[in-house]
Design an enzyme around this catalytic site. Structure first.
Site, mmCIF file in Angstrom:
data_model
loop_
_atom_site.group_PDB
_atom_site.id
_atom_site.type_symbol
_atom_site.label_atom_id
_atom_site.label_comp_id
_atom_site.label_asym_id
_atom_site.label_seq_id
_atom_site.Cartn_x
_atom_site.Cartn_y
_atom_site.Cartn_z
ATOM 1 N N ILE A 1 0.837 -1.192 0.000
ATOM 2 C CA ILE A 1 0.000 0.000 0.000
ATOM 3 C C ILE A 1 0.881 1.255 0.000
ATOM 4 O O ILE A 1 2.008 1.224 0.494
ATOM 5 C CB ILE A 1 -0.970 -0.007 1.219
ATOM 6 C CG1 ILE A 1 -1.949 1.169 1.157
ATOM 7 C CG2 ILE A 1 -0.226 -0.102 2.526
ATOM 8 C CD1 ILE A 1 -3.076 1.094 2.186
ATOM 9 N N CYS A 2 0.348 2.325 -0.556
ATOM 10 C CA CYS A 2 0.972 3.654 -0.547
ATOM 11 C C CYS A 2 2.193 3.665 -1.467
ATOM 12 O O CYS A 2 2.084 3.428 -2.661
ATOM 13 C CB CYS A 2 1.288 4.054 0.896
ATOM 14 S SG CYS A 2 1.765 5.773 1.137
ATOM 15 N N ALA A 3 3.359 3.911 -0.925
ATOM 16 C CA ALA A 3 4.583 3.905 -1.724
ATOM 17 C C ALA A 3 5.141 2.487 -1.884
ATOM 18 O O ALA A 3 5.928 2.228 -2.793
ATOM 19 C CB ALA A 3 5.638 4.803 -1.082
ATOM 20 N N TYR B 1 0.505 5.365 -4.110
ATOM 21 C CA TYR B 1 0.461 6.770 -3.717
ATOM 22 C C TYR B 1 0.849 7.621 -4.928
ATOM 23 O O TYR B 1 1.802 7.291 -5.635
ATOM 24 C CB TYR B 1 1.427 7.011 -2.554
ATOM 25 C CG TYR B 1 1.281 8.378 -1.949
ATOM 26 C CD1 TYR B 1 0.266 8.654 -1.047
ATOM 27 C CD2 TYR B 1 2.150 9.404 -2.297
ATOM 28 C CE1 TYR B 1 0.120 9.912 -0.484
ATOM 29 C CE2 TYR B 1 2.015 10.670 -1.745
ATOM 30 C CZ TYR B 1 0.996 10.916 -0.847
ATOM 31 O OH TYR B 1 0.850 12.163 -0.302
ATOM 32 N N GLY C 1 -2.696 -0.841 -2.688
ATOM 33 C CA GLY C 1 -3.563 0.197 -2.140
ATOM 34 C C GLY C 1 -2.938 1.561 -2.347
ATOM 35 O O GLY C 1 -1.719 1.698 -2.458
#
Length: 183
Positions: free
Chosen positions: A103-105, A124, A150
């Site tokens: 998720i994210c980076a 992200y 994510g």
């Protein structure tokens, strides 16, 4: 019972790490938090300390885990991406078709390893260039084959519920979403 490893690095996004661990445990999925540093205490990106269950280097058998999940954050993602043992483990899981989540980076780690080639993925904003070979999606959580990605901290519950759906079933995920008032 499903058994999940959540890999923690110094500088991880605390919301993502804790939300994933919490939601999966509420779904009665066995979660082990694993520090890639040489100590159990992780310093999150925003100064929150997290105590991992165990150390990466102390685990001998990673085959007991159904899935590996990488929370994002910076410099947590950079630290994950520098860990050669973790990268070899991710490649091994991918070869076996075992589920991976980021998720994210953190999808950067999967992308740099070539594990997102031909898959749909999200991350992200600004990290898309690292998702090599992926079809970039503007979704909160994206499942593509054995990989779930994510977008970021704001969708951590949605991402975790998607993992519950993947590892258990849609009904369990929906019931948990109602209990969390996340439906």
């Amino acid at each position: 019972m499903q058994k999940v490893a959540v890999i923690l690095a110094n500088g991880c996004e605390e919301i993502e790490a804790i939300t994933i661990i919490d939601v999966l445990r509420r779904a009665e999925i066995d979660v082990t938090s694993i520090s890639i540093s040489n100590q159990l205490e992780i310093n999150g990106a925003h100064g929150i300390k997290i105590i991992a269950d165990t150390l990466f280097d102390s685990l001998v058998d990673f085959d007991v885990f159904t899935m590996i999940i990488l929370p994002g954050g910076m410099p947590g993602t950079t630290n994950l991406n520098k860990h050669e043992g973790l990268k070899q483990l991710l490649l091994s899981y991918s070869e076996k078709g075992k589920p991976l989540g980021a998720i994210c980076a953190a999808p950067l780690v999967l992308g740099e390893l070539g594990l997102l080639t031909g898959k749909k993925a999200t991350c992200y904003p600004g990290f898309e260039k690292h998702l090599k070979g992926a079809e970039i999606m503007n979704t909160a959580a994206q499942v593509s084959g054995n990989i779930i990605t994510g977008k970021g901290a704001g969708v951590a519950i949605e991402f975790a519920l998607k993992i519950v759906e993947l590892l258990k079933d849609k009904k369990t995920s929906e019931e948990l979403a109602k209990k969390l008032v996340a439906d």
